[in-house]
Design a protein around this motif. Sequence first.
Motif, PDB file in Angstrom:
ATOM      1  N   GLU A   1      16.208  59.026  39.577  1.00 42.95           N
ATOM      2  CA  GLU A   1      16.697  57.726  39.123  1.00 42.95           C
ATOM      3  C   GLU A   1      17.539  57.110  40.235  1.00 42.95           C
ATOM      4  O   GLU A   1      18.361  57.785  40.862  1.00 42.95           O
ATOM      5  CB  GLU A   1      17.529  57.882  37.861  1.00 42.95           C
ATOM      6  N   LYS A   2      17.322  55.757  40.487  1.00 47.15           N
ATOM      7  CA  LYS A   2      18.064  55.027  41.502  1.00 47.15           C
ATOM      8  C   LYS A   2      18.414  53.652  40.962  1.00 47.15           C
ATOM      9  O   LYS A   2      17.727  53.116  40.094  1.00 47.15           O
ATOM     10  CB  LYS A   2      17.253  54.891  42.793  1.00 47.15           C
ATOM     11  N   SER A   3      19.487  53.081  41.503  1.00 46.31           N
ATOM     12  CA  SER A   3      19.918  51.757  41.067  1.00 46.31           C
ATOM     13  C   SER A   3      20.463  50.991  42.251  1.00 46.31           C
ATOM     14  O   SER A   3      20.876  51.585  43.258  1.00 46.31           O
ATOM     15  CB  SER A   3      20.984  51.859  39.975  1.00 46.31           C
ATOM     16  N   VAL A   4      20.498  49.643  42.102  1.00 44.93           N
ATOM     17  CA  VAL A   4      21.041  48.766  43.117  1.00 44.93           C
ATOM     18  C   VAL A   4      21.666  47.566  42.410  1.00 44.93           C
ATOM     19  O   VAL A   4      21.099  47.033  41.454  1.00 44.93           O
ATOM     20  CB  VAL A   4      19.954  48.314  44.122  1.00 44.93           C
ATOM     21  N   GLU A   5      22.867  47.199  42.837  1.00 47.13           N
ATOM     22  CA  GLU A   5      23.516  46.028  42.274  1.00 47.13           C
ATOM     23  C   GLU A   5      22.925  44.777  42.910  1.00 47.13           C
ATOM     24  O   GLU A   5      22.852  44.663  44.135  1.00 47.13           O
ATOM     25  CB  GLU A   5      25.028  46.083  42.500  1.00 47.13           C
ATOM     26  N   ILE A   6      22.527  43.828  42.037  1.00 47.76           N
ATOM     27  CA  ILE A   6      21.808  42.646  42.505  1.00 47.76           C
ATOM     28  C   ILE A   6      22.762  41.484  42.734  1.00 47.76           C
ATOM     29  O   ILE A   6      22.762  40.867  43.797  1.00 47.76           O
ATOM     30  CB  ILE A   6      20.714  42.260  41.503  1.00 47.76           C
ATOM     31  N   ALA A   7      23.570  41.136  41.733  1.00 48.63           N
ATOM     32  CA  ALA A   7      24.410  39.948  41.863  1.00 48.63           C
ATOM     33  C   ALA A   7      25.558  40.033  40.874  1.00 48.63           C
ATOM     34  O   ALA A   7      25.543  40.818  39.916  1.00 48.63           O
ATOM     35  CB  ALA A   7      23.602  38.675  41.629  1.00 48.63           C
ATOM     36  N   THR A   8      26.565  39.178  41.125  1.00 45.03           N
ATOM     37  CA  THR A   8      27.684  38.988  40.207  1.00 45.03           C
ATOM     38  C   THR A   8      27.625  37.560  39.683  1.00 45.03           C
ATOM     39  O   THR A   8      27.637  36.606  40.482  1.00 45.03           O
ATOM     40  CB  THR A   8      29.027  39.245  40.901  1.00 45.03           C
ATOM     41  N   VAL A   9      27.571  37.427  38.346  1.00 46.05           N
ATOM     42  CA  VAL A   9      27.393  36.121  37.703  1.00 46.05           C
ATOM     43  C   VAL A   9      28.677  35.781  36.955  1.00 46.05           C
ATOM     44  O   VAL A   9      29.200  36.608  36.185  1.00 46.05           O
ATOM     45  CB  VAL A   9      26.187  36.117  36.738  1.00 46.05           C
ATOM     46  N   SER A  10      29.191  34.565  37.198  1.00 45.72           N
ATOM     47  CA  SER A  10      30.360  34.059  36.459  1.00 45.72           C
ATOM     48  C   SER A  10      29.937  32.808  35.701  1.00 45.72           C
ATOM     49  O   SER A  10      29.274  31.924  36.259  1.00 45.72           O
ATOM     50  CB  SER A  10      31.514  33.758  37.420  1.00 45.72           C
ATOM     51  N   ILE A  11      30.306  32.735  34.415  1.00 49.11           N
ATOM     52  CA  ILE A  11      29.920  31.638  33.530  1.00 49.11           C
ATOM     53  C   ILE A  11      31.164  30.835  33.202  1.00 49.11           C
ATOM     54  O   ILE A  11      32.154  31.388  32.698  1.00 49.11           O
ATOM     55  CB  ILE A  11      29.253  32.148  32.239  1.00 49.11           C
ATOM     56  N   GLN A  12      31.131  29.543  33.504  1.00 46.25           N
ATOM     57  CA  GLN A  12      32.223  28.640  33.154  1.00 46.25           C
ATOM     58  C   GLN A  12      32.053  28.198  31.713  1.00 46.25           C
ATOM     59  O   GLN A  12      31.076  27.536  31.376  1.00 46.25           O
ATOM     60  CB  GLN A  12      32.235  27.424  34.086  1.00 46.25           C
ATOM     61  N   ARG A  13      32.998  28.561  30.843  1.00 47.66           N
ATOM     62  CA  ARG A  13      32.897  28.250  29.420  1.00 47.66           C
ATOM     63  C   ARG A  13      33.198  26.780  29.179  1.00 47.66           C
ATOM     64  O   ARG A  13      34.092  26.191  29.797  1.00 47.66           O
ATOM     65  CB  ARG A  13      33.879  29.107  28.614  1.00 47.66           C
ATOM     66  N   THR A  14      32.459  26.195  28.248  1.00 45.47           N
ATOM     67  CA  THR A  14      32.674  24.819  27.815  1.00 45.47           C
ATOM     68  C   THR A  14      33.510  24.853  26.541  1.00 45.47           C
ATOM     69  O   THR A  14      33.120  25.482  25.553  1.00 45.47           O
ATOM     70  CB  THR A  14      31.342  24.100  27.548  1.00 45.47           C
ATOM     71  N   ASP A  15      34.682  24.204  26.563  1.00 48.78           N
ATOM     72  CA  ASP A  15      35.577  24.182  25.410  1.00 48.78           C
ATOM     73  C   ASP A  15      35.711  22.773  24.880  1.00 48.78           C
ATOM     74  O   ASP A  15      35.552  21.785  25.609  1.00 48.78           O
ATOM     75  CB  ASP A  15      36.953  24.721  25.792  1.00 48.78           C
ATOM     76  N   VAL A  16      36.014  22.713  23.573  1.00 51.56           N
ATOM     77  CA  VAL A  16      36.267  21.439  22.904  1.00 51.56           C
ATOM     78  C   VAL A  16      37.680  21.505  22.347  1.00 51.56           C
ATOM     79  O   VAL A  16      37.999  22.381  21.534  1.00 51.56           O
ATOM     80  CB  VAL A  16      35.246  21.179  21.785  1.00 51.56           C
ATOM     81  N   ILE A  17      38.555  20.592  22.791  1.00 52.37           N
ATOM     82  CA  ILE A  17      39.968  20.633  22.428  1.00 52.37           C
ATOM     83  C   ILE A  17      40.385  19.246  21.960  1.00 52.37           C
ATOM     84  O   ILE A  17      40.019  18.230  22.571  1.00 52.37           O
ATOM     85  CB  ILE A  17      40.841  21.069  23.629  1.00 52.37           C
TER      86      ILE A  17
END
Length: 864
Positions: free
Chosen positions: A250-266
């Motif tokens: 078994e082998k693995s590789v890290e592909i990417a780091t994803v950040s999601i900007q949340r949409t808020d209603v205030i």
Amino acid sequence: LAFCSGRIVRVPRGPLIRVVGTEVVIPCSVSDYDGPSEQNFDWEFSWDTEFVRIVSTWDSTFTSEEYQKRVGRGDIKLRRSSNNAVELVIRNIQPADQGRYKCSTPSTDATVQGNYDAEVQVKVISDGLSVSGSKARSSSSLRLSEGDSFKLHCSVITTSPEHTHLHVTWQVKSGSSWQDILSLTHEGKFQPGPRYEERYRSGDIRLDTGANDTYWLSVSQASSTDGGAYRCLVSEWVRGADGSWQKIQEKSVEIATVSIQRTDVIISTSNVSVTERDSLDLTCNITTDRSGIFQAEVMWYFSTSPDDTLSDAQLLLSMDHNSVFSDSTLISLSHVDRNSYRLLVRDVDVEDSGYYFCEAAIWVPLHNGNWHKVVERTSAPVSVVVTALEPDYDVFLNASKTPKFSDDPTELNCRITNVQDSEANIRFSVSWYYRQHLPGDDVETEELLASMDADWTLLLGDRGRERIQKGEIIFSKKSADTFSLRIQWTSESDRGDYFCVISAWSRHRNNSWVKRKDVTSAPVNIFWATQDYMLTVEAVKLKPFFVAGHTFEMTCKVSSKNIKTPRYSVLITAEKPFTDQSNPNGTTRIISLNQDSVVRLEDWTDQARVDGVVLEKVQENEFRYRMYQTQISDAGLYRCVVTAWSPGGGGMWREAVNGLSNPIQIDFQTSGPVFNVSVHSDSPTIYQGEVADLLCIVTMEDMPLEPDDMSFDVSWFAVRSFALDREPILLASLDRRGIVTQSRRNGSSELSLERISPLEFRLRVHGCEDHDFGNHYCIVTPWVRSATGIWQQEPDIKAKPLFLSVKMDVLNAFKYPLLIGIGLATVIGLLSCLIGYCSSRWCCKKEVQETRRERRRLMSMEMD
């Protein structure tokens, strides 16, 4: 079975294909053995014909010289999984480790049976698996907005000499552990992770294959939970000799780091407080860093509770992504800037108090020109309190009419004064209350008489409801600012404090009325001085001495004070020395005469003397009671119970006071005969079905009488228990006229009651049953004729109980069943003999041919 049993040592079926540099685990187990539960194991290795000792569970000197260093470093070790199973663990396996591995178990059996070792072939292949991602730096870090889509890919290449299968899994790490997103298994099946099953079925998450052994992860409608590190996990599998799949590396590789900007209603403001008739201004802000083309859909909701869902809330106004607004007269929605939307509620009312929240959705255009909703959020509720404009006014209560005596009228006026800032849509109503003065430290309770709602509908309280319905208490509205309470005839129970409460009501936009304010007036006390009522009753016996059979006569004289034009009702009572069950307290109500001079018999139940008592009014305050043909049973204390009544309102009479006279005693001095009663039976123990004879015998003492001058009422009772702890049951009765009365019975036995002599009465129970047992006794009421020819009733006499036992006749009970059984057995036996005889005679008869024997001296050979 004994030849087939024995020790069995098992290892996996080979060959076992493993990749160089990986860890190899080979299990070995033994079963069907004798001796201790924990077994020992020896492992050996061979690459040609000779075996080399590797490791043992019980002998530390078992390891050969070439394996001692690897065993000492822990690269080769044994791991016990149970008492009868171990695992051989080889770390960093090399091509030199390819060969045959033998697992052996020392014998602990009483006899040698089965196999004591097993071999497995291990094949070591080279590592031909490589996993890689994109080499571009921009693709290793993605910054997205909520609702966007993204794709990630990894390349997998294998050059394994064996026929292997790949298992590809995409994983995300948002915390401390990796979670499976979607897998393409070595069997060619797609398997979503536990948290991604629904999104996989909806198509928001896909795993696609491309050229050059590329595996793509596609994520649509990204949410804030999709942020984190993504990696591609690849494992290589081969099918073993037994058909099962085995993972070899078994082998693995890290592909990417994803950040999601949340949409808020205030909503820009927190809790809001506005005054009635003002405007409410709220702004809904959408926080997003989305730079492309998008449109917002905004909906404003109202709820009375902060915990209500959208389905329970009321939709106020909405704007879709095409900027189309819903219509409303008093509510408007405006677009302030790109991310702000303003709600304006004009002319707010108290009913507008509650919780407001907005729901916003982001729409983005697609390639085909359609719009697609990518994200939807709901703001936290904002509390809005609308303060009512309370009218200002005072309340004054005065008494225009106060009573000086009972039954005088009372009138109270509740007036509204100093009204300020009153609007046209304000309406006033009144509630009337009564409070009674209590002595000491008792709490004074308020009782509602009546109240008016906003429509001036009268609602009655519990106090005085009947008098209000009869019109004795009247509520009215004299003018726009005056309410009136009138009591037509005031009684002592009406004395106390009265106060009114004026309620102000305002009309809402939906024409409903809401109470705004309550103002309570000062109490007004209704009271007048009264003197206690006094009533004196005196009973007089007109004849000082009389005997049984004569007429008893007494008068009751009444005098009263402080009672206005009284009338009297009279009740004659008697306290007898021997009471019956209908009068457990010893007092009998005989006859009464009410304040309207209506005579009524109360508890006088002697049908033979219905007209034997008379009560009449001689004067306004004098009453006479007569009792004709008195009996000895009439002895006792007689009293007059007098009630004084005074005229009340509406022509009704009300009770003023009660009085009790002195007692007048009736006591007969007689020297007549003394009666005794006893119960006798010649056979108190009988069998079922027989007749039980019980005699009730009356005896006299002192003065014998002629049979024609005495008569008796006889009643028979039974108590169905050995002890007298149950209620007696009436069996039958015989009155002095010879009339017999029987009670209803549940069994089949019958009763007969007869007089066999002037002083003896016989009760017969025909066909006795089990339930006829118990204590039996009789009660006799003597009647004696006096010298004047009048029959006098003597006191009841109860005899001592006699216990009657009912037994079962065993011989008679079993006589008929035994005779029937013997008869049936005889018939069946004779019938069996007849059937056997007929069968042997006609059905089973067989002709036998015998050879004729010669009459010789010697016996024939056939007889040997």
